[in-house]
Motif scaffolding. Structure first.
Motif, PDB file in Angstrom:
ATOM      1  N   PHE A  33       9.660 -10.006  -7.512  1.00  0.00           N
ATOM      2  CA  PHE A  33      10.432  -9.004  -7.177  1.00  0.00           C
ATOM      3  C   PHE A  33      10.687  -7.990  -8.095  1.00  0.00           C
ATOM      4  O   PHE A  33      11.112  -8.295  -9.276  1.00  0.00           O
ATOM      5  N   LEU A  37      17.829  -8.003  -8.601  1.00  0.00           N
ATOM      6  CA  LEU A  37      18.269  -8.203  -7.331  1.00  0.00           C
ATOM      7  C   LEU A  37      19.621  -7.087  -6.719  1.00  0.00           C
ATOM      8  O   LEU A  37      20.319  -7.498  -7.608  1.00  0.00           O
ATOM      9  N   VAL A  89      13.075 -16.127   4.308  1.00  0.00           N
ATOM     10  CA  VAL A  89      12.102 -15.205   4.101  1.00  0.00           C
ATOM     11  C   VAL A  89      11.358 -14.835   5.272  1.00  0.00           C
ATOM     12  O   VAL A  89      10.576 -13.813   5.388  1.00  0.00           O
ATOM     13  N   LEU A  96      15.102 -11.088   1.544  1.00  0.00           N
ATOM     14  CA  LEU A  96      13.869 -10.981   1.070  1.00  0.00           C
ATOM     15  C   LEU A  96      12.819 -11.320   1.839  1.00  0.00           C
ATOM     16  O   LEU A  96      12.916 -12.062   2.787  1.00  0.00           O
ATOM     17  N   SER A  97      11.543 -10.916   1.799  1.00  0.00           N
ATOM     18  CA  SER A  97      10.269 -11.208   2.667  1.00  0.00           C
ATOM     19  C   SER A  97       9.236 -11.220   1.682  1.00  0.00           C
ATOM     20  O   SER A  97       9.361 -10.398   0.579  1.00  0.00           O
ATOM     21  N   ASP A  99       5.729  -9.617   0.462  1.00  0.00           N
ATOM     22  CA  ASP A  99       4.827  -8.316   0.440  1.00  0.00           C
ATOM     23  C   ASP A  99       3.426  -8.690   0.377  1.00  0.00           C
ATOM     24  O   ASP A  99       3.031  -8.635  -0.645  1.00  0.00           O
ATOM     25  N   LEU A 110       7.629 -10.051  -3.694  1.00  0.00           N
ATOM     26  CA  LEU A 110       8.926  -9.922  -2.782  1.00  0.00           C
ATOM     27  C   LEU A 110       9.085  -8.520  -2.411  1.00  0.00           C
ATOM     28  O   LEU A 110       8.880  -7.964  -3.450  1.00  0.00           O
ATOM     29  N   LYS A 111       9.633  -8.133  -1.490  1.00  0.00           N
ATOM     30  CA  LYS A 111      10.462  -6.802  -1.084  1.00  0.00           C
ATOM     31  C   LYS A 111      11.319  -7.230  -0.306  1.00  0.00           C
ATOM     32  O   LYS A 111      11.757  -8.325   0.215  1.00  0.00           O
ATOM     33  N   LEU A 112      12.289  -6.188  -0.097  1.00  0.00           N
ATOM     34  CA  LEU A 112      13.543  -6.188   0.656  1.00  0.00           C
ATOM     35  C   LEU A 112      13.266  -6.145   1.996  1.00  0.00           C
ATOM     36  O   LEU A 112      12.213  -5.595   2.651  1.00  0.00           O
ATOM     37  N   ASN A 113      14.009  -7.019   2.729  1.00  0.00           N
ATOM     38  CA  ASN A 113      13.847  -7.214   4.154  1.00  0.00           C
ATOM     39  C   ASN A 113      14.989  -6.252   4.995  1.00  0.00           C
ATOM     40  O   ASN A 113      16.050  -6.484   4.890  1.00  0.00           O
ATOM     41  N   SER A 116      17.991  -8.123   7.487  1.00  0.00           N
ATOM     42  CA  SER A 116      18.507  -9.064   7.031  1.00  0.00           C
ATOM     43  C   SER A 116      20.027  -9.308   7.702  1.00  0.00           C
ATOM     44  O   SER A 116      20.621  -8.412   7.658  1.00  0.00           O
TER      45      SER A 116
END
Length: 476
Positions: A33, A37, A89, A96-97, A99, A110-113, A116
């Motif tokens: 990431f 965070l 995820v 997070l999810s 990428d 990782l990237k932002l979801n 959420s």
């Protein structure tokens, strides 16, 4: 003497706090990431069982809305044996999810979801039962003795200790949530919390209700509903459905082995559905490369499969392979087994051999000692709880018709104003809802249009809208 007793109790509480505090950490960055965070993540262990032998690992993410006032949610992933990280995820419950577009050389990014559930709630993702995710036992003699009852008792003990460790969340509205096999252990936990509150156990839990998605509830009823589901989705013909219903007398699981006509009909049913993805009949059915989602029925299609296994061994150049959701699950295995990741999460070194998304080896030792939790739901309708049950309507593992049937068996009163009506997201139908009441108890049941097992993984925007409105006491 009284003053000494109070001082001793205070000392013991402080000691307990510091012992537990040593096993939890605030995580500010994670491998894969970019940057820090933008939310508060805590990981840690809570010891349960005799001498705290079982160490249950958790991820706690504070609400990105109003942590002091938003609900506190304990999330239970299914399996049994699927990590809370899987829900975090893949099911879009966490912020997070992966990428996939920017992940190379076996280095998942990782990237932002944007969908959420932590936008509206504080969520504890637990790895339970022991043997799931990063949870472990100091002495593995307790590992083979797992069952639904023990799993529920240990998770209940986990939550009590977690609240002692995090007293500022004790007053937040508490909801126990989960999906799939959590439908078995979750109602037991809710019953334990309810009983504990009535018995005056401290800390008192501000339990407001519970949420279940695509829940395993009654093994026989869930499995029996798959034939009706197949008919309603035009997977089997009207004539075959009527014949199967008549010859099997509505019983498709515990079939009399001498009932040849029923077995023949079931073979025809399986021929129609065996090549479908049970988790979502609209998606490709693929060879499983990572741990699979739970199988609902006992008469699994593969028992009658005539597919040549050599087809699965042909080079990719000879077979046109569609995209498969199962391929995504490989990323979590690569990421979570990276030593830098485990160090960042403060995983105890040497506590597990290998992290897997869903530990299927638990099936060798885990005893399913609770075959139905309908009785727990019936007990809980006497309380003033709010309940949300949702089903992806193309999930054949735990079909919506089976879930709807056991809800109907609770004999609640249907709210005339909300009796099977559509609800909308972005001016489009997102599903269909109905509401039941009994005194101060209320249960909302809804389908998620086009979603599989589990629903938020397939329809994250609709599911975020659903849970946001429901927590806020708004109509779906």
């Amino acid at each position: 003497m009284c003053i000494m007793t109070v001082l001793l109790q205070a000392f013991l509480l402080v000691l307990l706090f510091h012992i537990n505090a040593a096993s939890r950490s605030i995580i500010t960055s994670l491998p894969g990431f970019p940057g820090d965070l933008p939310f508060k993540l805590e990981t840690g262990y809570i010891g349960v069982g005799d001498s705290d032998n079982v160490q249950l690992f958790y991820y706690f993410i504070e609400s990105q809305g109003s942590p002091m006032y938003d609900p506190l949610v304990l999330w239970l992933t299914g399996g049994p044996g699927c990590s809370g990280f899987s829900a975090l995820v893949y099911e879009n419950i966490g912020p997070l999810s992966f990428d996939y577009a920017h992940s190379f050389d076996n280095k998942p990014q990782l990237k932002l979801n944007p969908y959420s559930w932590t936008k509206v709630a504080n969520i504890i993702f637990i790895d339970a039962p022991v043997g799931t995710g990063f949870s472990y036992a100091k002495y593995w003699d307790e590992y083979p003795n797992l069952n639904d009852t023990i799993s529920a008792a240990q998770t209940y003990q986990f939550l009590r200790k977690w609240l002692v460790d995090h007293p500022r969340f004790i007053s937040n509205p508490l909801y126990i949530t989960g999906d799939s096999y959590a439908g078995i252990v979750l109602p037991i936990i809710v019953q334990k919390i309810s009983d504990g509150n009535e018995d005056g156990l401290e800390p008192a839990m501000n339990l407001q209700g519970y949420v279940l998605g695509n829940p395993v509830t009654d093994e026989v009823q869930d499995a029996n509903s798959q034939v009706l589901f197949a008919y309603l989705k035009a997977l089997i013909s009207h004539d075959l459905y009527q014949s199967t219903k008549r010859n099997c007398k509505g019983e498709y699981v515990n079939v009399d082995p001498n009932n040849a006509v029923c077995l023949y009909d079931l073979e025809l049913v399986n021929e129609c559905v065996q090549d479908l993805d049970e988790a979502n009949i609209l998606e490709p059915s693929c060879e499983t490369l990572e741990t699979p989602k739970p199988i609902g029925r006992k008469w699994h299609p593969q028992e009658f499969s005539n597919k040549d296994p050599i087809d699965l061994l042909l080079p990719s150049s000879q077979v046109s392979r569609p995209w498969c959701r199962e391929y995504n699950y490989i990323s979590s295995r690569l990421w979570a087994n990276d030593k830098t990741v485990q160090s960042a999460l403060h995983v105890v070194k040497g506590s597990i051999k290998e992290w897997v998304r869903c530990n299927t080896s638990l099936k060798d030792s885990y005893v399913n000692d609770v075959s139905s939790t309908v009785i727990y739901h019936k007990n809980l309708i006497r309380k003033s709880y709010r309940v949300l049950i949702y089903s992806g309507d193309v999930d054949m593992a735990i079909p919506y018709v089976g879930t709807f049937a056991w809800i109907e068996s609770l004999n609640l009163t249907i709210d005339d104003e909300i009796s099977w009506k559509p609800w909308f997201v972005n001016a489009q139908v997102a599903g269909y809802k109905t509401k039941y009441t009994l005194g101060k108890y209320e249960l909302t049941y809804t389908t998620i249009k086009g979603a599989g097992h589990t629903a938020p993984e397939y329809k994250p925007e609709a599911c975020l809208a659903m849970i946001s409105r429901w927590f806020a006491l708004y109509p779906l």
